[in-house]
Design a protein around this motif. Sequence first.
Motif, PDB file in Angstrom:
ATOM      1  N   UNK A   1     -48.231 -23.125  -9.094  1.00  0.00           N
ATOM      2  CA  UNK A   1     -49.604 -23.270  -8.595  1.00  0.00           C
ATOM      3  C   UNK A   1     -49.691 -23.319  -7.063  1.00  0.00           C
TER       4      UNK A   1
ATOM      5  N   UNK B   1     -54.686 -27.119 -13.436  1.00  0.00           N
ATOM      6  CA  UNK B   1     -54.520 -28.170 -14.448  1.00  0.00           C
ATOM      7  C   UNK B   1     -53.062 -28.649 -14.603  1.00  0.00           C
ATOM      8  N   UNK B   2     -52.076 -27.742 -14.762  1.00  0.00           N
ATOM      9  CA  UNK B   2     -50.697 -28.220 -14.893  1.00  0.00           C
ATOM     10  C   UNK B   2     -50.241 -28.989 -13.658  1.00  0.00           C
TER      11      UNK B   2
ATOM     12  N   UNK C   1     -51.878 -31.062 -12.001  1.00  0.00           N
ATOM     13  CA  UNK C   1     -52.323 -32.455 -12.065  1.00  0.00           C
ATOM     14  C   UNK C   1     -51.525 -33.258 -13.091  1.00  0.00           C
ATOM     15  N   UNK C   2     -50.988 -32.577 -14.106  1.00  0.00           N
ATOM     16  CA  UNK C   2     -50.214 -33.345 -15.088  1.00  0.00           C
ATOM     17  C   UNK C   2     -48.844 -33.638 -14.492  1.00  0.00           C
TER      18      UNK C   2
ATOM     19  N   UNK D   1     -59.077 -23.213 -12.516  1.00  0.00           N
ATOM     20  CA  UNK D   1     -58.898 -24.469 -13.239  1.00  0.00           C
ATOM     21  C   UNK D   1     -57.604 -24.435 -14.049  1.00  0.00           C
ATOM     22  N   UNK D   2     -57.357 -23.304 -14.720  1.00  0.00           N
ATOM     23  CA  UNK D   2     -56.157 -23.178 -15.554  1.00  0.00           C
ATOM     24  C   UNK D   2     -54.877 -23.245 -14.718  1.00  0.00           C
ATOM     25  N   UNK D   3     -54.945 -22.739 -13.480  1.00  0.00           N
ATOM     26  CA  UNK D   3     -53.757 -22.806 -12.620  1.00  0.00           C
ATOM     27  C   UNK D   3     -53.563 -24.221 -12.104  1.00  0.00           C
TER      28      UNK D   3
END
Lengths: 371, 295, 264
Positions: free
Chosen positions: B175, B119-120, B122-123, B115-117
């Motif tokens: 990512x 998440x960026x 998606x922004x 998830x942490x990888x």
Amino acid sequence: MTSPWEDSNATPLIRIDKVTKRFGGVTALDGVTLDIYPGEFFALLGPSGCGKTTLLRLLGGFEEATGGHVHIDGRDMAGVPPNERAVNMMFQSYALFPHLTVAGNIAFGLKRSALTKSAIAARVDEMLRLVQLEDLAKRKPHQLSGGQRQRVALARALAKAPKLLLLDEPLGALDKKLRQQTQFELMNIQAKTNTTFVIVTHDKDEAMTMASRIAVMDNGRILQVDTPERIYQSPKSIAVASFIGDTNILEGICNWSDGESATFDWTSQSRDMTGIPGNALAVGERCRCVVRPEQVVITFDEPTDMPNRVQGIVEDIAYLGNVSTYHVRLNDGSVFTSQSMNRQPLSPDALGVNRSVWLSWPESAARILRP
Amino acid sequence: MRRLLIAIPYLWLLALFLVPFGIVLKIALSDAALAIPPYTPTLALDEGWQSVREFLSQLDLENFVFLGEDALYWKAYWSSIQIAFVSTVLTLLVGYPMAYAMARAPRRWQPALIMLVILPFWTSFLIRVYAWIGILSNEGYLNQALLAIGLIDQPLALLNTNVAVHIGIVYTYLPFLVLPIYATLERLDESLLDAARDLGCSRTRAFWSVTLPLSRPGIIAGCLLVFIPVIGEFVIPSVLGGSDTLMIGKVLWNEFFANRDWPVASAVAVVLLFILIIPIMLFQHSAMDKREVTA
Amino acid sequence: MKRMSPFNVVSLTVGFAFLYLPILLLVIYSFNASQLVTVWAGFSTRWYGELLQNEAFLDAAWVTLKVGLLSSVVATMLGTMAAFALARGGRFRGRTLFSGMVYAPIVMPEIITGLSLLLLFISLGVPRGVFTVVLAHATFSMCFVCVVVSARLSTFDRSLEEAALDLGCTPWDAFRSVTLPIIAPAVIAGWLLAFTLSLDDLVIASFTTGPSATTLPIKVYSSIRLGVSPEINALSTLIIGLVTVGILVASVVNKGALLGARNT
């Protein structure tokens, strides 16, 4: 020739001394002590979760004991990593390297030794011959059948000529027919290479067929270490007796014993039975008696010459071709099992359901144990 | 029913993906003209076979000749490939240890780490590139920090250089590289490593001879997912790069929006596509392979 | 429980610091009172106020949202169909070309996709605006949807569908009551991906839009060419916040949906 485990002068290859292994709060091995001698085909037998695989991985160097010592060939193995042990392992999943050919897999360990290229090639050929896979040297693991993969895994593990080979459920992934055939192959290869084999299995037939000795394990402890015959015929506990094959269990109270034979009062039938004591038993002590079904003779008339006999009614018959199993209801409601070879075709009225019959067994067939 | 299921997306992609490439090719083969649309169509299909023959006879490679003669284009292609290659290697150096550590982390943490990888990713891409302006500029946070601890006494010129472009690429494409490599490492059967150790490998040796070769499909897929789009990258060089940062995406954009020379812009795109065909086919091959393995 | 080696801990710490520090700085400095982005002058929400007064940004945000919603819905339908065609279509003519067209746009530089679509719209004489951007976005995001849904379909046990047919479902019933609920999480994930890809896109939108439809990324791009501005920081923070909340909610819902599918 005496067997090494009966010879007090023989030096064991492996000494496992009061070894304990805990994972967090779970105790996988609980004070295991065991000697294994050179050239043995030793089986660790038990239900899943009994600690047998942990013990094997401990020998391979993949786990570190929480307490106790493991000596291999006289050397304390504490802190010795797997790559520095003269021990090889055949993994349950075979763990064949998918990116290497059959020959590449077999050569993998040899390349980490001081051998020259030509010596490695020669050894790979020798191993391929040993497992009869000469034609498949260039194949990749995914192009092989299950049985072929199993043989590559064996060849790879034997290539470095280890003193000790560990086999984790080596036949578990094969189908029944192939498994039986492979059992004999494994025994042949063990004899040919004269390597000590320690095998983990949950299949009692497999252990009985192949092993020189068997350690029956449960809950992280060793219940009994013995030859297959003795494990089957002289179990030291009810747990071992019932894990190794079907058995009838009679409860009673010991009323006489001279160490070689004993009698007890069979509680539900209120009659005296005789047998051979498996443990030291005191008079008046509660005991259990195990009788293997194939030792129980079934007759219409009362066999007055047999010391151990009981009457009952046939409840059902399972016809298995070579043998038939009879379930006989006794007057106290319990069911007794008897098994006999079908030497002649059965006549339909010979032994039908609801017939009244006598069951009997010799003293030597009954083993009296602590409950 | 089944036919419709195939036909609708098929026709959509034909009309909006494949046909447009035909048009690009066609315009790349036309003459430049000043009017809008700024090209003279050389092929008018409604005039029938005659016009096709005419078209073929006067097939016009002049735009491509122009590209070949002007050193700017060659330099831009070559420098795009260099920048893409160097930043792919850099991304791999940062990303592989991350993917490896994720695959080795306790099972119950792994979903959170993934998830942490993700998440960026998606922004907004643009915002993530923009964030580096504040860090890398002369008065930026990085120079402030380095000056404060006395490591430098002159601010480093980082923004508007190729260094900034490389950082931006590694940052935004990380990512894409981590996830495929993580996927192959996570599937790796741990008993293979036990087996390698059993056969005499040290931990390091087992990594080089088993883990690394077996994660190759993930490395190839991950690197191509960075390398291919970066060659045509426009946003990063135009926001973080300087006037001397030469990348073909920027050249194409300028050719199209500033010079309004559509035929040359199309020719630039066609050549770029030819450069990318081999890596794209490699990528599709690896994507298919992976699907077969999982099936 | 195996423990992580120090090397692995360092790799993860450095990697995630690298991924998150720039975003964190951006968010922190959006609350900066100063006009100068890189000099801290106390906490303030001034730039958020100014942002909400900025008509041009609000218009662009509305256009972006419209494009995002429309294109993601179209892309989800097309992408799911394409995934079924590839997974269940068997061998049909032009299958190789089809799967090529599905995978290519994922790695294709956006600048080529954008240019080629623009030239298509011009040669067809389609006026450029919201409609053309929606078409362009739907085309390239349907491929991402297709990949996400295909991955789920490849692990789908077909005997579930056969069981439904055996129990008296029509093929459509079986699809609706068995297949769809099971692949729903992937379809939702695909839709979310398509939506954010559309919100995020600068290059393709720049090529395919007309003067009437300026999307937010186009607007942001033209203002960051002039350098950093606290207003952009505030806008970025809002977008990052919205996306983060959206993703977290989606992942919770998704997990719920997965569990639900397993329980029934």
